[in-house]
Write an enzyme that holds these catalytic residues in place. Structure first.
Site, PDB file in Angstrom:
ATOM      1  N   CYS A  85       0.832  -1.205   0.000  1.00  0.00           N
ATOM      2  CA  CYS A  85       0.000   0.000   0.000  1.00  0.00           C
ATOM      3  C   CYS A  85       0.866   1.254   0.000  1.00  0.00           C
ATOM      4  CB  CYS A  85      -0.975  -0.038   1.178  1.00  0.00           C
ATOM      5  SG  CYS A  85      -2.333   1.138   1.001  1.00  0.00           S
ATOM      6  N   HIS A 202      -3.580  -5.432   1.101  1.00  0.00           N
ATOM      7  CA  HIS A 202      -2.915  -5.642   2.396  1.00  0.00           C
ATOM      8  C   HIS A 202      -2.879  -7.118   2.769  1.00  0.00           C
ATOM      9  CE1 HIS A 202      -2.485  -1.501   3.920  1.00  0.00           C
ATOM     10  NE2 HIS A 202      -3.569  -1.246   3.209  1.00  0.00           N
ATOM     11  N   GLU A 204      -1.134  -8.520   4.942  1.00  0.00           N
ATOM     12  CA  GLU A 204      -0.969  -8.702   6.400  1.00  0.00           C
ATOM     13  C   GLU A 204      -2.306  -8.664   7.129  1.00  0.00           C
ATOM     14  OE1 GLU A 204      -0.688  -5.960   4.821  1.00  0.00           O
ATOM     15  OE2 GLU A 204      -0.963  -4.187   6.091  1.00  0.00           O
TER      16      GLU A 204
END
Ligand SMILES: Nc1ncnc2c1ncn2[C@@H]1O[C@H](COP(=O)(O)OP(=O)(O)O)[C@@H](O)[C@H]1O
Ligand SMILES: [Mg+2]
Lengths: 236, 784, 80, 80
Positions: A85, A202, A204
């Site tokens: 990002c 994302h 994560e």
């Protein structure tokens, strides 16, 4: 494997990256933007957030941080760098990845789940991703529309540097599935050397069933596997 | 600085919104006439916003105690509640209505910024945000401008700060035209030992200022928020509009949490409404000390600011920190690490006075405790408003029953107040911090509290925690549910019942998610308290809120009052917004509202229609408003005992592992609820997951079809379980005293709904489209 | 002394903001508008006595390397 | 014909973006910079033959009512 997660003023997905990596059984530590990469770094994560408020342009100020000098050296020696990002924006601003990320075509911030088609499997960021599996991973950005000029795009494609494209649940790359207007639905790319990659979604945030998806872990698993095969090349 | 200060005249006093009596009281406290700067200070400190002078007697009626409360309502910037294992949460809601009317984007950003500061001021790490919004009708271009500006402002601030905005509500009603409501909520997490006080302890301790330089921003904002909003006042508002800087806030927050871990801090408070004035006064008043500051040392953005301006400025993202003497170096080191502007501006004294010097002169000398604690209190006159007679007399006789239930349902689903709010929450990052378990779009949001949600610990505390943790023992993760609710139409039509209903709906949303309430925070968005009919609305709704909070064991930990909300056409609907936070015992109890699997049994918990209500739950309903253009009738009755039984029973069933989905019935009644159950699960962009259902309500005694489908009888929940468990669930619910009935089965691609007098069937897709896209469609209208 | 820097999106880059403004203007009846491009304007105050040539060199560099992104933007510097 | 509109934050209003860029420039060694203000630049193409006075009136109105936010911004229109 030892991950260094950069921390710029107003990085805000730094802890999330650390959390995901540790949960998957590896080491991660935060590296302050005024410091250098610590010795023993196997891979660098440039995390999401709003470094320097994203003032002027996303990632424009962060790229001048002292730590980015050492990330550049690390990458030049073949070290693995993944920008997520805002991290992707920082890497393009720093010239470590080609192209740029501009305002979403509808001028709105988008936080939603998207599907990603993996377009190149032969990189340390994608090697473990199951073939033909669209990854379900969230995005959260206002300026994620990938842009590069024709020549650059042609080169990206010729070299297989496009790693992920927005697609539908069946894996079709359609305009409807494109949340931000990115050219060729590009969600993530790598450099020519295939050791630096960036993506707007994302991963994560998608490493735990509790959070709704575990698909993001394949990207980290790819790095872990690459790490097992090769001792860190880029350790400063 | 300007040397010539205006003379204090009755006119100037009136301009400061002080009555002659209040002014006389100020003179008595001082023992002399105030200086111009002091007049400004009295004006803001005794504004409704800071002193709650019109509402304090009412706020005292809220329940504020429970064994879990660690910091109670009114003690500090936010209340704190124990959540077990030495962990606690701080949360609060606050309004930024008037600034948002003037400049929607910045009004909203600074609203979010202010409430985040209230939370980290307590020593807590802010981990999630929510909001409650009200606008006029979307057919107006001006309303659309306000709506999109406010949503973008909330998004800009929260996203950049890095806090997930996980829940909220939006209603559209003509009464809010020109006076939107923007209420922002924030929740933070900390260990018990990390609670920080906003008190100026320790005579001789230095006082630090941290954050951006002071400008002429939002001068007298607190006073501004305490007046009727008129076009003139918006124009006249002195000083510049406050601009939010989320980047700065993030740095200030991280630096303050890091600083707190050093143990160098004696007290800390944000500079919110009335900036330097309020923070210095309140901190000294809480500690019973005095405070002395030097304005020449305050970082200033504009040249030539007067002491009046510096003291009253509402520049954002600033904090006041009292530091233990001798520990100054640590403070400097941390602020410099984060590249933050800071200055040492004063010292704590034993005089009990707040003393301000500027340009070598003493410009303020006020007994701190007196100005903070002796603010005026008014017991306003209350008279029942005349309009309520007509409301109560309203009967359904002239209202035809529904003839096209499917058409009515689709109109309700597309009605902006009921339609999906994805256009709003999609603009908010609701997943940052990797803790959002239930995203916006179900009854309540659920977040997971993990170790990195906590502020940095001091070495000493870390060692203590470590010594109390068995080797290999995992961090005790917590699951919190939260929701914000208030049906302003109900409150308008019956403030007492409406007040009860707001809390009850919030608690019902929590129960549907598997949570038990911990506590509540409320925002009283009301009109002018000087008008007896409007004060009556405030008083009655507070009575309802308080009673309901008691019934659900949800003590009020704090909140905010925003009075004087009105537009040129009249007062807003009284809107006492309530946010309730609950705890979910185990991750497997987290429940969402959408249907799960083919073949599951659908059960209605609660009475389908309240037959004791002459309006059968249609008073104040969305159906009456949308289909008949009528906003009247007594709203559905809210029986707190029945609600409590329903909630505890539902949570019990969830904890026994019997419930697969639960969704509460609110606006639009059973038909809207069922439709939402079939279509609200969103897998990914452009990929909703539909799960049809066949529901048969024809067992019900003869009643209006509209009451059965669209009536808003309270205390109802649509739940599902496996077909095997259906009878068990019904029996157990009935045993607990909750009416329960199997009403249908999950499956297929259509929603089929049958009553004695009607039957319709629609593909889920056909219902989803108007519901999902309504707001986007309204917002994409061009121009006027 | 003051420097003014104007940064505009390259013609080839999508400018949705410009397009939106153009549409809105058309709706409001400003029919003569045939195109709208939205960029950034940066005004820089320089300390009195700053050398003009040095400032010009320094700010051209800042404009190219930092204030604009050459992949997507052009910039123009004016000193006054 | 072209119109250029420059929109800048009002002087009394906080400009966090300008301040942050100023700090960044200072860190990079541009020490002569004493202030940075960041605004928007709007370039409007007008159809050939557009009446100048009419365009000026129309665009002033658009600039005030729509392109800028008069509560926090100033704007300046230039026709060329
Ligand atoms: N302003 C907002 N910000 C974030 N989420 C919102 C907002 N408005 C509505 N939502 C979310 O949309 C969903 C539906 O909201 P609402 O219709 O108010 O639900 P309910 O009637 O159950 O209270 C909820 O999950 C709510 O949190
Ligand atoms: Mg609900």
């Amino acid at each position: 494997m030892n991950f260094s997660v950069l921390q710029f003023p107003a990085s805000n997905c730094d802890q999330d990256a650390v959390h995901a990596i540790r949960r998957l059984g590896h080491h991660a530590r935060l590296v302050w933007h005024k410091d250098n990469l610590p010795a023993g770094t196997d891979a660098v994560i440039v995390p999401g957030g709003f470094s320097y408020g994203d003032y002027l342009r996303c990632g424009a100020i962060a790229r001048f941080s002292p730590v980015m000098q050492s990330v550049r050296q690390f990458a030049d020696k073949g070290g693995w760098v993944l920008g997520i990002c805002n991290g992707f924006q920082v890497l393009t601003e720093a010239g470590l990845l080609p192209g740029a990320l501009v305002r979403n075509r509808d001028l709105q911030f988008h936080c939603e789940q998207v599907y990603l088609k993996t377009a190149a499997a032969d990189t340390p960021f994608t090697r473990r991703i199951p073939a033909d599996k669209p990854l379900r991973i969230p995005i959260a950005h206002g300026e994620g529309c990938y842009y590069a000029d024709e020549a650059t795009l042609a080169e990206l494609r010729a070299n297989g540097q496009v790693l992920w494209q927005y697609c539908d649940s069946e894996g079709n790359v359609t305009d409807q599935a494109n949340p931000n207007g990115a050219l060729h639905n590009i969600a993530g790319i790598c450099n020519k050397g295939r050791n630096v990659a960036g993506l707007m979604p994302h991963p994560e945030r998608a490493c735990e069933a509790l959070l709704g998806s575990e698909d993001g872990k394949w990207i980290f698993e790819s790095l872990f596997e690459a790490g097992r095969e090769r001792p860190a090349a880029g350790t400063p | 600085m300007s040397m010539t200060e205006p003379a204090i005249t009755p006119d100037l006093v009136a301009k400061h919104n002080l009555t002659p009596e209040e002014y006389q009281h100020a003179v008595k406290i001082l023992g002399r006439n105030p200086t111009y700067t002091e007049l400004g200070i009295f004006s803001v400190m005794w504004s409704e916003h800071c002193s709650y002078k019109n509402t304090r007697p009412l706020l005292k009626t809220f329940p504020t105690r429970s064994p879990r409360i660690l910091v109670g309502a009114g003690e500090e910037n936010a209340g704190i509640i124990d959540i077990g294992h030495g962990l606690a949460v701080a949360f609060k809601i606050e309004s930024h209505n008037h600034p948002s009317a003037v400049e929607p984007f910045q009004g909203a950003t600074t609203g979010v910024g202010g409430i985040i500061r209230d939370i980290f001021t307590m020593g807590a790490r802010p981990v999630c945000a929510a909001n409650s919004l009200r606008f006029g009708e979307l057919s107006s271009a001006e309303v659309r401008r306000l709506f999109s500006g406010v949503v973008q402002g909330i998004a800009h601030y929260g996203n950049c700060f890095g806090i997930p905005t996980v829940a909220g509500e939006v209603y559209f009603d003509r009464s809010y035209e020109g006076n939107p409501l923007v209420n922002a909520f924030c929740l933070g997490v900390l260990r018990h030992e990390q609670i920080t006080r906003g008190a100026a302890h320790g005579v001789g301790n230095p006082v630090f200022y941290v954050g951006p330089a002071t400008g002429r921003d939002g001068l007298a904002g607190a006073a501004f928020a305490s007046q009727d909003l008129t076009e003139a006042s918006a124009e006249q508002q002195r000083g510049a509009v406050q601009v939010g800087d989320p980047f700065m806030e993030k740095l200030v927050c991280e630096a303050c949490l890091e600083l707190l871990a050093t143990g160098a801090v004696a007290g800390m408070q944000d500079m919110g409404a009335a900036g330097l004035t309020c923070s210095t006064c309140e901190m000294a008043a809480r500690a019973g000390t005095g405070i002395e500051i030097e304005l020449d040392k305050v970082p200033q953005r504009a040249p030539g600011m007067s002491s009046y301006e510096i003291m009253l400025s509402e520049s954002q993202e600033r904090m006041l920190v009292v530091v233990h003497k001798g520990r100054e170096e640590e403070v400097k080191r941390i602020f410099d690490k984060w590249d933050l502007p800071w200055a040492e501006i004063g010292v704590i004294t034993d005089t009990g006075h707040m003393v301000v010097r500027h340009g070598g002169r003493q410009v303020v000398n006020i007994p701190a405790r007196k100005i903070a604690d002796e603010s005026p209190v008014y017991h306003r006159e209350a008279v029942e408003p005349a309009y309520l007679q007509a409301v109560r007399a309203f009967r359904l006789d002239g209202v035809p029953d529904t003839v096209q239930p499917l058409e009515d349902l689709k109109r309700l689903l597309a009605w902006p107040s009921i339609a999906s709010k994805n256009w709003v929450y999609r603009q908010y990052d609701h997943q940052v911090r990797a803790g959002t378990v239930v995203l916006p779009g179900s009854d309540a949001a659920v977040i997971r509290i993990k170790e990195d949600c906590l502020p940095v610990m001091s070495a000493e505390l870390a060692a203590r925690v470590e010594s109390q943790t068995a080797p290999g023992q995992a961090f005790p993760e917590k699951y919190l549910a939260l929701t914000v609710d208030c049906n302003g139409t109900y409150v308008y039509l019956d403030p007492y019942e409406g007040g009860k209903a707001a809390v009850t709906e919030a608690c019902r949303n929590l129960a549907c998610s598997g949570a038990i309430p911990l506590g509540a925070t409320d925002n009283l968005n009301m009109a002018n308290p000087h008008k007896p009919e409007l004060f009556w609305q405030i008083r009655e709704s507070v009575r309802g809120l308080a009673e309901a909070c008691r019934a659900f064991d949800a003590p009020v930990t704090g909140g905010n009052c925003s009075l004087y909300n009105q537009n040129p056409n009249g007062p807003i609907d009284p809107t006492p917004t309530v946010a309730v936070v609950g705890l979910i015992e185990k991750p497997e109890h987290i429940t969402t509202q959408w249907f799960k699997d083919e073949g599951d049994t659908i059960i209605l918990l609660g009475e389908a229609v309240d037959l004791g209500d002459p309006l059968l739950g249609l008073g104040g309903s969305a159906w009456l408003q949308v289909v008949h253009g009528l906003k009247t009738g007594a709203p559905p009755r809210c029986d707190l005992e029945a609600a409590r039984t329903l909630h505890t029973t539902l949570v019990g069933l969830i904890q026994s592992g019997l419930i697969k989905s639960a969704h509460d019935c609110s606006e639009g009644g059973l038909a809207v609820t069922l439709a939402e159950c079939t279509m609200s699960r969103m897998e990914a962009r452009g990929t909703p997951r539909f799960m049809g259902a066949t529901v048969d309500l024809s067992e019900w005694p003869e009643t209006r079809t509209s009451a059965l489908l669209f009536g808003e009888t309270q205390s109802r929940v649509v739940a599902t379980c496996t077909s095997r468990d259906g009878c068990k669930v019904v029996e157990r619910a009935r045993l607990m005293g909750v009416p329960a009935q199997i009403i249908g089965k999950v499956g297929g691609e259509r929603l089929t709904l049958k009553t004695r007098g009607s039957e319709f069937s629609a593909s889920v897709d056909e219902l989803h489209h108007p519901w999902w896209n309504s707001l986007a469609k309204h917002m994409n209208q061009p121009g006027e | 002394m003051k420097a003014k820097i104007i940064i505009t999106p390259k013609k080839a880059v999508l400018d949705p903001q410009g397009k939106t403004v153009q549409n809105a203007l058309a709706h409001m009846g400003y029919t003569a508008v045939t195109g709208v491009h939205i960029g950034k304007y940066v005004e820089i105050d320089l300390a009195p006595g700053t050398d003009r040539a040095a400032a010009e060199a320094a700010l051209s560099e800042a404009g190219r390397k930092f204030l604009s992104n050459p992949v997507i933007e052009d910039f123009k510097l004016e000193l006054e």
